[in-house]
Design an enzyme around this catalytic site. Structure first.
Site, PDB file in Angstrom:
ATOM      1  N   GLU A 163       7.908   8.173   1.680  1.00 29.74           N
ATOM      2  CA  GLU A 163       6.546   7.817   2.086  1.00 29.74           C
ATOM      3  C   GLU A 163       6.147   8.456   3.413  1.00 29.74           C
ATOM      4  O   GLU A 163       5.141   8.097   4.004  1.00 29.74           O
ATOM      5  CB  GLU A 163       6.430   6.297   2.185  1.00 29.74           C
ATOM      6  CG  GLU A 163       6.759   5.574   0.894  1.00 29.74           C
ATOM      7  CD  GLU A 163       5.557   5.388  -0.025  1.00 29.74           C
ATOM      8  OE1 GLU A 163       4.468   5.061   0.472  1.00 29.74           O
ATOM      9  OE2 GLU A 163       5.714   5.557  -1.249  1.00 29.74           O
ATOM     10  N   HIS A 231       5.187  -0.383   4.837  1.00 30.14           N
ATOM     11  CA  HIS A 231       5.774   0.722   5.599  1.00 30.14           C
ATOM     12  C   HIS A 231       6.265   0.178   6.937  1.00 30.14           C
ATOM     13  O   HIS A 231       5.723  -0.803   7.471  1.00 30.14           O
ATOM     14  CB  HIS A 231       4.747   1.830   5.856  1.00 30.14           C
ATOM     15  CG  HIS A 231       4.291   2.545   4.627  1.00 30.14           C
ATOM     16  ND1 HIS A 231       2.963   2.847   4.397  1.00 30.14           N
ATOM     17  CD2 HIS A 231       4.977   3.009   3.558  1.00 30.14           C
ATOM     18  CE1 HIS A 231       2.851   3.474   3.243  1.00 30.14           C
ATOM     19  NE2 HIS A 231       4.057   3.583   2.717  1.00 30.14           N
ATOM     20  N   CYS A 348      -2.026   4.590  10.579  1.00 27.25           N
ATOM     21  CA  CYS A 348      -1.995   5.128   9.207  1.00 27.25           C
ATOM     22  C   CYS A 348      -2.834   6.389   9.095  1.00 27.25           C
ATOM     23  O   CYS A 348      -2.524   7.293   8.314  1.00 27.25           O
ATOM     24  CB  CYS A 348      -2.528   4.099   8.210  1.00 27.25           C
ATOM     25  SG  CYS A 348      -1.364   2.795   7.768  1.00 27.25           S
TER      26      CYS A 348
END
Length: 417
Positions: A163, A231, A348
């Protein structure tokens, strides 16, 4: 060569919508099927970049990916007109706006060949993101085409989920100094998937030529994943010699902290106790999904979403922190509500790359004038709103594609169309 941290923000694409596609992302699920505002979202992102430029930070941008993704649908034996409801929304996902998931980055001081290495994330865990990487790879290979300074790698095989930088931290005395790289992976997450696989992290460390003695692998806590920390960057962030983390971020924080102190005695660990800020409040406010940055005049600042100020326990703890003598001296607020509603905060939205800005393709580097041009295209071409049923409208498909084309032509990135 002058190495600086450059934050590359993802420009929020014209297909920004709330389809609730991201299992384990509580905000995404909570706002599923609401009406989105792509134009407002993208302009909020531009203002965040402008805010950071005015702090004296280096700022770049990545472009929206082609949506709807007609090529992906064709590979699945269908097209945008006939796609079943089970896959149609994934073809419109604008999640590439969260550039922290674009790649994992190891700066030149850490690598065996003295180049900055970037490995594109495969994002295989979530169908709506699994088809991003080919277009992301093409963009990164253009932005970082100088092979004397950069090595851009294709994703690790989809056998192991990766990721990107959202699960990677780097600690160092200064951005241009050798660092300790920390790869955070998941093992279990209760009802939610653990997205980062340790074998993907180990592969990236090998591909980047990292010093094994200065590379750490740490498991996320199952409790954090189950609380919605899909995450690591939802519960921890690092910058230079500072690690800012929730008490429950890691499965074995004692071992991680001890290794960091052994490898980097100057490390400062700022831990937020669960008794002061619950995991629920940390996730809802995206306290740790802030940008922790070094300011040109000295000291560090947290660039936080409005939601952090609006969460009483979080804001109270932050006020006490900056009143003390710790390394984080300023709290700066930005409005990224449209991104937050889909599950992504300030951190992000950006990929951190330590490099000489002159070595980057300058079409991807931003200044105020260029941001004015980007904002002008967005204001003229981005849809004002998208309701779930609008994804069936051919006129909207054409508007999305024409909007993206207008931006690429404005920035002279025609080879990516």
């Amino acid at each position: 060569m002058t190495l600086r941290e450059i934050n590359f923000d993802g420009i929020i694409g014209p297909s920004h919508n709330y389809a609730g596609l991201s299992q384990g992302n509580l905000a995404s699920a909570r706002n599923a099927r609401l009406v989105s505002q792509p134009r407002a979202a993208a302009l909020q992102g531009v203002e965040k970049m402008r805010h950071n430029l005015r702090l004296g930070l280096a700022q770049g941008a990545f472009m929206p990916l082609p949506r709807p993704n007609r090529g992906w649908l064709a590979a699945l034996g269908t097209d945008v007109e006939n796609a079943p409801d089970s896959i149609r929304p994934a073809a419109f996902s604008a999640s590439a706006m969260w550039a922290a998931n674009a790649a994992t980055v190891s700066p030149a001081p850490d690598t065996a060949d003295g180049r900055c290495h970037l490995t594109v994330a495969n994002l295989r865990t979530m169908p709506h993101r699994s088809h991003e990487w080919p277009d992301t790879l093409a963009q990164l290979r253009l932005a970082f085409a100088d092979e004397s300074a950069f090595a851009v790698h294709a994703p690790v095989p989809g056998t192991f989920g990766d990721e990107g930088a959202a699960n990677h931290m780097r600690l160092c005395a200064s951005h241009g100094a050798p660092g300790v790289e920390v790869f955070v992976y998941g093992e279990r997450g209760g009802a939610f998937p653990a997205r980062q696989h340790v074998e993907a992290s180990r592969a990236i460390a090998r591909l980047h030529g990292l010093d094994a003695d200065r590379t750490l692998f740490a498991a996320q806590s199952e409790e954090a994943i189950a609380a919605g920390a899909f995450h690591n960057d939802v519960v921890a962030v690092a910058n230079e010699n500072v690690l800012f983390a929730h008490e429950l971020a890691f499965a074995d924080k004692g071992a991680l902290y001890a290794d960091l102190r052994r490898l980097m005695p100057e490390v400062e660990i700022v831990e937020v106790p669960a008794s002061a800020v619950s995991l629920a409040d940390a996730v809802a406010s995206y306290l740790f999904n802030a940008q922790l940055v070094s300011l040109p005049e000295g000291g560090m600042a947290l660039i936080l979403p409005e939601e952090a100020r609006e969460t009483p326990a979080v804001w109270s703890w932050l006020q006490d922190m900056v009143a003390g003598n710790g390394p984080i001296r300023q709290l700066l607020i930005v409005d990224v509500r449209q991104s937050m509603s889909n599950g992504g905060g300030p951190a992000c939205l950006r990929l951190r790359v330590v490099a000489d800005p002159s070595s980057v393709d300058q079409r991807f580097m931003m200044d105020e004038a260029k941001l004015d041009r980007v904002a002008g295209v967005i204001a003229s071409h981005w849809p004002e709103q998208i309701a779930p049923e609008d994804l069936r409208d051919p006129a909207l498909w054409r508007q999305m594609e024409q909007a993206r084309e207008a931006l690429f032509r404005e920035l002279r990135l025609n080879e990516l169309l």
